[in-house]
Design a protein around this motif. Structure first.
Motif: not given
Length: 543
Positions: A89-90, A93, A114, A117-123, A148
């Motif tokens: 993920v990093k 980005r 995102y 990847a389940g990174e919904m806050e960043i999404a 998610n």
């Protein structure tokens, strides 16, 4: 011209390698590209990046990208996608920030990455920072939120999409239908169905498949059948969705008929189809048929059994009471049984009260997943039913010592297109107070008119009968049903979604409510549907 064709051929072969996830084949094709000097060609290079991403090798994907002289936006998007596919993920980005030129497509790529990847806050931040949000952006967010578990938020985004005048597309519709399916939002799903019909989306197979799945998972198998039968073009996914829906509701014989109809239409079943078919057999006690289909899968369709198929077979034997046969089957599996396999067998031990085998199975589970609370709770239940209170105390103390917390039971019900959630033992608020008050009235009536006597054998504490009865009376599905009776119009089907397996006492209460109150209730628990009508359940008390 021949050079272009050759390069195109190389790209197509690389795509084929990517689709099959074959890293070895991909590397061989990459070597061919190097020999002929094609690696730096934009099309071939981009295809190689995608291939390595599909095969899980982000190192080689980046290496190919770094050797490209002037990567275009497609190549940049490909390497970002490869990073996400490989869990970097990093790195994704970092590549996005390095892009010399970005367009809405690029923003949508990293948004989708995102979300997957389940990174919904960043999404969410990426989404709201986007200067231009097109229908793809909205669809990506809606689908990501739904997958998610942020179902309410997915519905809210869908409503906002409509309010700003954008037209939902295939992805957003299937995403929000998936959300409806997960939480049992039947009424909202019906509204979406109406929109789909009016907007001309009903010819799209994926949308129809999502509708079949939504109706089946919301407990309306009749509408699932209707949508399925109205489809002009049915893929293997369509047939499998219908078979799975029927299986979940206990219509095993019909699921089998649909399977044979599928074969008659020349559609080749896949491994998921057989999971659904074996599931249907296991939940209806069709042992012989289940064994035959397990053999057919291998002998006729050349499909190697996966852990899911083996799990269905263990469930098939276990539910029917053939516990030793189920245990022997697990021990003879050609693949290593995972925790789900052993947990399935532990559940069967609980159904049939086999304490000795349960202890053996629990020991296996402890080696695999020592911190899982459900295994400890299930073993406690088995001990409690057998009256082994010292063993119950030992298990509970072990959970305390290891700081293992029991997963709280919750149930959801949709009333006026709003989802209400009830959690066992939660603090009283206005909604739960209304549910508790109605439940007291219901239990009193069931005792008087239905002869209700609480089933408290599996209550985990060695306490007096009154305390045990109080414990089972607070189960979340009882509260949800009571709330539904209080709020919904007479004659409406009450539909409940529950995260755990329904207990025997709640099952008895639902049957009595359907008889005494003349209501139809549908409860979806962790493993199947229970349709209650006139004092009987569709599971025929086999669950």
């Amino acid at each position: 011209m021949s050079s272009c064709i050759t390069r195109l051929f190389e790209g197509s072969r690389n795509r084929a390698a990517a689709n099959h996830g074959s890293l070895r084949t991909g590397i061989q094709l990459h070597c061919q590209a190097l020999i002929h000097g094609f690696e730096t060609h934009l099309f071939v290079g981009t295809t190689l990046i995608s291939m390595y991403g599909e095969c899980g090798s982000v190192y080689f994907a980046k290496k190919v990208f770094d050797q490209m002289r002037e990567p275009n936006v497609v190549a940049w998007n490909a390497v970002i996608t490869a990073c996400f596919r490989c869990g970097d993920v990093k790195g994704a980005r970092k590549m996005f920030d390095m892009m010399p030129f970005k367009n809405s497509t690029s923003s949508n790529v990293i948004l989708a990455g995102y979300a997957k990847a389940g990174e919904m806050e960043i999404a969410r931040k990426v989404f709201w920072d986007m200067k231009v949000k097109d229908d793809v952006s909205w669809s990506t967010m809606i689908a990501g939120l739904a997958h998610n578990g942020f179902f309410d938020e997915a519905f809210a985004y869908f409503r906002e999409l409509r309010m700003i005048g954008l037209r939902p597309n295939e992805v957003s519709l299937t995403g929000v239908l998936s959300g409806c399916a997960q939480v049992g939002a039947s009424e909202f799903g019906k509204i979406l169905h109406g929109f789909i019909e009016k907007s001309g989306f009903n010819w799209i197979p994926t949308v129809n498949n999502a509708l079949v799945d939504m109706y089946a998972r919301c407990g309306n198998v009749g509408m699932a059948r209707l949508v399925f039968r109205s489809m002009l073009h049915k893929s293997v996914v369509s047939w499998t969705s219908m078979i799975e829906g029927l299986a979940m509701h206990g219509y095993a014989e019909e699921a089998i008929r649909v399977f044979h109809e599928m074969e008659g239409c020349g559609i080749r079943p896949d491994w998921i189809t057989f999971v659904s078919l074996l599931y249907a057999c296991s939940h209806a006690g069709l042992i012989e048929q289940g064994c035959n289909y397990f053999s057919t899968m291998k002998d006729v369709y050349d499909i190697e059994p996966t852990v899911e198929h083996y799990g269905c077979m263990v469930d098939l034997y276990g539910r029917a009471g053939y516990l030793q046969k189920a245990y022997d089957f697990v021990c003879q599996m050609p693949i290593t049984p995972n925790a789900i396999i052993w947990r399935t067998l532990l559940g069967a031990c609980g159904i049939h009260g086999n304490v000795e085998l349960a202890e053996q199975v629990k020991a296996r589970l402890f080696d695999l997943e020592p911190d899982d609370s459900s295994d400890n709770v299930l073993l406690s239940n088995i001990y409690a039913v057998a009256g082994k209170w010292k063993d119950v105390a030992t298990v509970r103390q072990s959970m305390t010592d290891q700081k293992i917390k029991k997963t709280p039971g919750w149930s959801m019900i949709e009333v006026d297109r709003t989802m209400y959630r009830f959690v066992a033992g939660e603090k009283t608020n206005k909604t739960t107070a209304e549910a508790y008050e109605k439940l007291k009235e219901i239990i009193k009536r069931l005792r008087l008119e239905g002869g209700y006597v609480p089933e408290v054998a599996s209550v985990l504490h060695d306490v007096d009968e009154e305390e045990k009865e109080d414990s089972v009376s607070k189960h979340s599905e009882k509260l949800a049903v009571a709330f539904g009776i209080s709020r919904l119009c007479k004659g409406r089907v009450i539909r409940i979604v529950k995260n755990l397996r329904i207990c025997r006492d709640c099952h008895t209460v639902m049957k009595l409510i359907s008889k005494v109150y003349g209501l139809k209730l549908v409860v979806r628990d962790r493993s199947r549907f229970h349709s209650f009508d006139d004092g009987a359940c569709s599971c025929k008390d086999y669950w």
